[in-house]
Design a protein around this motif. Structure first.
Motif, PDB file in Angstrom:
ATOM      1  N   SER A 219      30.663  84.082  -7.474  1.00 20.04           N
ATOM      2  CA  SER A 219      30.922  82.688  -7.117  1.00 20.04           C
ATOM      3  C   SER A 219      32.366  82.565  -6.628  1.00 20.04           C
ATOM      4  CB  SER A 219      30.665  81.757  -8.311  1.00 20.04           C
ATOM      5  OG  SER A 219      30.672  80.405  -7.908  1.00 20.04           O
ATOM      6  N   HIS A 220      32.851  81.332  -6.549  1.00 18.86           N
ATOM      7  CA  HIS A 220      34.233  81.063  -6.155  1.00 18.86           C
ATOM      8  C   HIS A 220      34.825  79.997  -7.064  1.00 18.86           C
ATOM      9  CE1 HIS A 220      32.901  83.017  -2.419  1.00 18.86           C
ATOM     10  NE2 HIS A 220      34.179  83.238  -2.173  1.00 18.86           N
ATOM     11  N   LEU A 221      36.134  79.997  -7.155  1.00 19.30           N
ATOM     12  CA  LEU A 221      36.876  78.969  -7.880  1.00 19.30           C
ATOM     13  C   LEU A 221      37.690  78.167  -6.865  1.00 19.30           C
ATOM     14  CD1 LEU A 221      37.777  77.877 -10.708  1.00 19.30           C
ATOM     15  CD2 LEU A 221      39.692  79.485 -10.563  1.00 19.30           C
ATOM     16  N   GLY A 222      37.691  76.843  -7.012  1.00 18.16           N
ATOM     17  CA  GLY A 222      38.414  75.998  -6.074  1.00 18.16           C
ATOM     18  C   GLY A 222      37.586  75.650  -4.853  1.00 18.16           C
ATOM     19  N   PHE A 223      36.292  75.482  -5.053  1.00 17.17           N
ATOM     20  CA  PHE A 223      35.354  75.165  -3.968  1.00 17.17           C
ATOM     21  C   PHE A 223      35.700  73.835  -3.301  1.00 17.17           C
ATOM     22  CE2 PHE A 223      31.326  72.854  -3.012  1.00 17.17           C
ATOM     23  CZ  PHE A 223      30.913  73.590  -1.914  1.00 17.17           C
ATOM     24  N   LEU A 224      35.917  72.796  -4.091  1.00 20.54           N
ATOM     25  CA  LEU A 224      36.196  71.473  -3.542  1.00 20.54           C
ATOM     26  C   LEU A 224      37.564  71.412  -2.864  1.00 20.54           C
ATOM     27  CD1 LEU A 224      34.848  69.265  -6.481  1.00 20.54           C
ATOM     28  CD2 LEU A 224      33.701  69.785  -4.322  1.00 20.54           C
ATOM     29  N   LEU A 225      38.492  72.239  -3.317  1.00 19.57           N
ATOM     30  CA  LEU A 225      39.852  72.212  -2.798  1.00 19.57           C
ATOM     31  C   LEU A 225      40.058  73.110  -1.578  1.00 19.57           C
ATOM     32  CD1 LEU A 225      41.606  72.478  -6.260  1.00 19.57           C
ATOM     33  CD2 LEU A 225      41.627  70.453  -4.793  1.00 19.57           C
ATOM     34  N   GLU A 268      34.424  70.580 -10.932  1.00 22.30           N
ATOM     35  CA  GLU A 268      33.770  71.845 -10.596  1.00 22.30           C
ATOM     36  C   GLU A 268      33.352  72.600 -11.848  1.00 22.30           C
ATOM     37  OE1 GLU A 268      35.423  75.921  -8.638  1.00 22.30           O
ATOM     38  OE2 GLU A 268      35.735  74.097  -7.456  1.00 22.30           O
ATOM     39  N   THR A 269      34.237  72.651 -12.831  1.00 21.96           N
ATOM     40  CA  THR A 269      33.945  73.352 -14.075  1.00 21.96           C
ATOM     41  C   THR A 269      32.776  72.715 -14.813  1.00 21.96           C
ATOM     42  OG1 THR A 269      36.237  74.084 -14.337  1.00 21.96           O
ATOM     43  CG2 THR A 269      34.885  73.997 -16.328  1.00 21.96           C
ATOM     44  N   LYS A 270      32.733  71.392 -14.823  1.00 21.35           N
ATOM     45  CA  LYS A 270      31.721  70.674 -15.591  1.00 21.35           C
ATOM     46  C   LYS A 270      30.359  70.656 -14.917  1.00 21.35           C
ATOM     47  CE  LYS A 270      31.022  66.322 -18.113  1.00 21.35           C
ATOM     48  NZ  LYS A 270      31.624  65.006 -18.456  1.00 21.35           N
ATOM     49  N   TYR A 271      30.342  70.502 -13.598  1.00 24.83           N
ATOM     50  CA  TYR A 271      29.073  70.254 -12.917  1.00 24.83           C
ATOM     51  C   TYR A 271      28.621  71.377 -11.977  1.00 24.83           C
ATOM     52  CZ  TYR A 271      29.800  65.488 -14.573  1.00 24.83           C
ATOM     53  OH  TYR A 271      30.009  64.375 -15.368  1.00 24.83           O
ATOM     54  N   LEU A 272      29.516  72.262 -11.579  1.00 27.35           N
ATOM     55  CA  LEU A 272      29.156  73.247 -10.563  1.00 27.35           C
ATOM     56  C   LEU A 272      29.263  74.690 -11.037  1.00 27.35           C
ATOM     57  CD1 LEU A 272      31.045  71.686  -7.485  1.00 27.35           C
ATOM     58  CD2 LEU A 272      28.712  71.204  -8.278  1.00 27.35           C
ATOM     59  N   ASN A 273      29.662  74.907 -12.298  1.00 31.41           N
ATOM     60  CA  ASN A 273      29.992  76.268 -12.725  1.00 31.41           C
ATOM     61  C   ASN A 273      28.781  77.196 -12.794  1.00 31.41           C
ATOM     62  OD1 ASN A 273      29.185  76.767 -15.794  1.00 31.41           O
ATOM     63  ND2 ASN A 273      29.815  74.634 -15.602  1.00 31.41           N
ATOM     64  N   ARG A 274      27.567  76.631 -12.816  1.00 35.12           N
ATOM     65  CA  ARG A 274      26.376  77.489 -12.866  1.00 35.12           C
ATOM     66  C   ARG A 274      25.846  77.825 -11.476  1.00 35.12           C
ATOM     67  NH1 ARG A 274      22.678  75.514 -18.035  1.00 35.12           N
ATOM     68  NH2 ARG A 274      24.348  75.650 -19.603  1.00 35.12           N
ATOM     69  N   LEU A 275      26.465  77.240 -10.449  1.00 31.65           N
ATOM     70  CA  LEU A 275      26.034  77.486  -9.083  1.00 31.65           C
ATOM     71  C   LEU A 275      26.802  78.663  -8.483  1.00 31.65           C
ATOM     72  CD1 LEU A 275      25.939  73.812  -7.743  1.00 31.65           C
ATOM     73  CD2 LEU A 275      24.061  75.140  -8.723  1.00 31.65           C
ATOM     74  N   ARG A 276      26.203  79.273  -7.477  1.00 29.28           N
ATOM     75  CA  ARG A 276      26.904  80.317  -6.716  1.00 29.28           C
ATOM     76  C   ARG A 276      27.620  79.616  -5.562  1.00 29.28           C
ATOM     77  NH1 ARG A 276      24.251  85.837  -4.128  1.00 29.28           N
ATOM     78  NH2 ARG A 276      26.059  86.416  -2.859  1.00 29.28           N
ATOM     79  N   LEU A 277      28.874  79.295  -5.770  1.00 28.30           N
ATOM     80  CA  LEU A 277      29.633  78.547  -4.775  1.00 28.30           C
ATOM     81  C   LEU A 277      30.020  79.477  -3.622  1.00 28.30           C
ATOM     82  CD1 LEU A 277      31.881  76.479  -7.212  1.00 28.30           C
ATOM     83  CD2 LEU A 277      29.736  75.784  -6.114  1.00 28.30           C
ATOM     84  N   PRO A 278      29.748  79.066  -2.376  1.00 33.83           N
ATOM     85  CA  PRO A 278      29.864  79.982  -1.230  1.00 33.83           C
ATOM     86  C   PRO A 278      31.282  80.250  -0.753  1.00 33.83           C
ATOM     87  CG  PRO A 278      29.189  77.808  -0.486  1.00 33.83           C
ATOM     88  CD  PRO A 278      29.200  77.755  -1.982  1.00 33.83           C
ATOM     89  N   PHE A 279      32.245  79.431  -1.132  1.00 35.55           N
ATOM     90  CA  PHE A 279      33.625  79.660  -0.734  1.00 35.55           C
ATOM     91  C   PHE A 279      34.544  78.970  -1.737  1.00 35.55           C
ATOM     92  CE2 PHE A 279      31.976  76.076   1.775  1.00 35.55           C
ATOM     93  CZ  PHE A 279      32.847  75.057   1.414  1.00 35.55           C
ATOM     94  N   GLY A 280      35.822  79.292  -1.684  1.00 39.65           N
ATOM     95  CA  GLY A 280      36.786  78.716  -2.611  1.00 39.65           C
ATOM     96  C   GLY A 280      38.128  79.415  -2.485  1.00 39.65           C
ATOM     97  N   ILE A 281      39.051  79.022  -3.336  1.00 42.42           N
ATOM     98  CA  ILE A 281      40.396  79.594  -3.303  1.00 42.42           C
ATOM     99  C   ILE A 281      40.408  81.020  -3.847  1.00 42.42           C
ATOM    100  CG2 ILE A 281      42.741  79.334  -4.249  1.00 42.42           C
ATOM    101  CD1 ILE A 281      42.275  76.305  -4.228  1.00 42.42           C
TER     102      ILE A 281
END
Length: 291
Positions: A219-225, A268-281
């Protein structure tokens, strides 16, 4: 007592023993066991620079440490297991691991010197070892869970480093790894922090698989940012032609107290952490050494 035997450090013939507070080497005691150093990718000064600006509560670093703890809980054998953080620096994550996993053996390792000795004063019960991962002195198949947060980009030969990590892990052991994302976003900030590269998820996955790992989570961290982050990085590449030592300090300080960054990462931590986020920091992966 450690659950494995360490080799003697350079210049000694007696294997060190951990007495619960110090490494005992013959008739000498040391709070940190030192094997080797490598300042090509990091230094004590950079540690001081970064932590002066970010301290222990920068939003993305908090999110990073919280994610690592969740991955240990999910993939690691925490009761009686050996958990090591390579690149522990001043020990912010080490403190969390000791508190949350009291039945595990927690070790810290880094190539820096002064931060390890400072950490030994505040956490005397944690064995701390100084070594260059490319010259890793630890015995093969000795670690259950190994954590590397923003470390691999500081190692020029990252393929060799991952091979060393694979050998360190027990069969079934797990590597929890995080690296900066976006190879095209490499800028003065990365150069000042001695990053050899930034990664795509594809590149990190391929390198882990080549070393023998099975990918458990990606996954990625910082998807929304990420959109705003990418703009800043591209501006850095355009505007910061004259590299100077103020880049990291200035940009980290600007984001340390950002309510927007804090809110975005908490969401992101609360609602998206179980998803495979396609991009991020940052790229996040958990990889297992096959049984």
């Amino acid at each position: 007592m450690l659950p494995f035997t360490l080799p003697p450090p350079l210049g000694c013939s007696v294997p060190p023993k951990w007495d619960g507070k110090n490494f005992v080497i013959g008739d000498k005691c040391a709070p940190v066991l030192e094997y080797s150093e490598n300042f090509a990718g990091w230094s004590d000064d950079l540690t001081a620079l970064h932590e002066e600006a970010a301290r222990d509560n920068h939003p993305i670093d908090l999110a990073s440490r919280n994610d690592a703890v969740r991955q240990v809980e999910k993939f690691g054998r925490t009761v009686g297991s050996v958990i090591m953080e390579i690149g522990c620096s001043s020990g912010f994550l080490i403190r969390d691991l000791v508190k949350i996993f009291p039945e595990a053996v927690v070790l810290g390792a880094d190539v820096v010197k002064e931060p390890l000795y400072q950490l030994a004063k505040s956490l005397p019960s944690v064995p701390l070892i100084r070594f260059d991962l490319l010259k890793c002195p630890l015995p093969d198949q000795s670690i259950d869970v190994l954590i590397m947060l923003n470390v691999l980009e500081h190692i020029e030969n990252d393929g060799m480093a991952l091979n060393k990590v694979f050998k360190l892990l027990k069969p079934g052991g797990v590597l929890i790894i995080e690296v900066p994302s976006g190879p095209s976003l490499y800028d003065a900030y990365d150069e000042e922090l001695h990053h050899f590269r930034r990664y795509s998820a594809v590149e990190l996955r391929q390198k882990l698989i080549k070393s023998g790992f099975h990918i458990c989570r990606e996954s990625h961290l910082g998807f929304l940012l990420y959109p705003a982050f990418a703009v800043v990085k591209l501006l850095n590449k355009t505007l910061l032609q004259n590299k100077n030592k103020a880049v990291v300090r200035n940009q980290v300080r600007k984001t340390s107290n950002s309510n927007i960054m804090l809110w975005a990462l908490e969401f992101e931590t609360k609602y998206l952490n179980r998803l495979r986020l396609p991009f991020g920091i940052r790229v996040l992966m958990s990889a297992q050494r096959p049984v």
